[in-house]
Motif scaffolding. Structure first.
Motif, PDB file in Angstrom:
ATOM      1  N   LYS A   1      11.530 -63.892   1.249  1.00  0.00           N
ATOM      2  CA  LYS A   1      11.258 -65.156   0.574  1.00  0.00           C
ATOM      3  C   LYS A   1       9.775 -65.278   0.241  1.00  0.00           C
TER       4      LYS A   1
ATOM      5  N   THR B   1      15.344 -62.549   7.903  1.00  0.00           N
ATOM      6  CA  THR B   1      14.656 -63.115   6.744  1.00  0.00           C
ATOM      7  C   THR B   1      13.161 -62.886   6.899  1.00  0.00           C
TER       8      THR B   1
ATOM      9  N   THR C   1       9.192 -63.262   5.142  1.00  0.00           N
ATOM     10  CA  THR C   1       8.414 -64.082   4.220  1.00  0.00           C
ATOM     11  C   THR C   1       7.114 -63.361   3.917  1.00  0.00           C
TER      12      THR C   1
ATOM     13  N   ASP D   1      11.469 -71.787  -3.391  1.00  0.00           N
ATOM     14  CA  ASP D   1      11.552 -70.476  -2.747  1.00  0.00           C
ATOM     15  C   ASP D   1      12.208 -69.524  -3.721  1.00  0.00           C
TER      16      ASP D   1
ATOM     17  N   SER E   1       7.191 -68.347  -1.889  1.00  0.00           N
ATOM     18  CA  SER E   1       7.242 -69.721  -2.405  1.00  0.00           C
ATOM     19  C   SER E   1       6.284 -69.884  -3.569  1.00  0.00           C
TER      20      SER E   1
END
Length: 206
Positions: A93, A36, A38, A76, A95
């Motif tokens: 991801k 994952t 970000t 998210d 936000s």
């Protein structure tokens, strides 16, 4: 490939991406055999272009939202990518909050069109630059966003067909009286054709 070996490979990939896409991808974490990433929402198009064109993740297979109401940026937006050549999946991801839009990636991945509309409909996440950002699953007059954690389980309005008016009508949700289930016998009070049949809980009806 075993889980530890796969996790090691994903960890190496994450470190390489962090080094090459500095500022565009700012975090990488491997958990449960999945990588994952970000990054900042204002550079999500750059991040996805890098993952597609440099890392070979050619397909956007899903885009979804997640709600964390206790955070200032409560949402998210999660992009799930697939590499057909590497037989590998990855996610990114970013936000955002209730008011700040996320750049639309429909110009990069046309498949994002309906995914972004669904995230808008279900969570109220805005996508800047989307060609047709409107509801896709709920009705035109629907109030609120059903997948937000603070959305009431009963909703705000109920929809029914009125036989007198011969049309669909919208009404405020009426409170309902719930049955107090004791979970002992679902058959209590039921009429059965076989009088000799005895089921657990029948003694309650006597």
């Amino acid at each position: 490939m075993s889980w530890p070996a796969a996790a090691s490979e994903l960890s190496k990939l994450g470190k390489a991406i962090l080094k090459e896409a500095k500022g565009v991808v700012t975090g990488a974490d491997v958990a449960f055999g999945e990588l994952t990433l970000t990054g900042p929402r204002d550079r999500v198009v750059e991040a996805l272009a890098y993952l597609r064109d440099v890392q070979g993740f050619q397909q956007l297979v899903d885009l979804c939202g997640a709600d964390y109401p206790e955070r200032s940026e409560r949402f998210d937006v999660v992009y799930h990518l697939l590499s057909l050549t590497k037989n590998r999946r990855i996610r990114l991801k970013v936000s955002t909050d209730e008011d700040t839009p996320v750049p639309s990636v429909t110009g990069l991945f046309p498949a994002a069109d309906w995914y972004e509309r669904e995230a808008f409909d279900m969570f109220g996440i805005y996508f800047d630059g989307h060609p047709d950002l409107r509801r896709i699953l709920t009705d035109y007059g629907f109030q609120g966003h059903p997948l937000r954690k603070d959305f009431p389980m009963t909703g705000h309005v109920e929809v029914r067909y009125d036989e007198t008016l011969k049309r669909v009508v919208y009404e405020p949700v009426k409170s309902v009286e719930w049955r107090n289930w004791d979970f002992l016998s679902p058959w209590e009070g039921a009429e059965r054709g076989f009088a000799a049949t005895v089921l657990p809980g029948d003694e309650k009806g006597k």
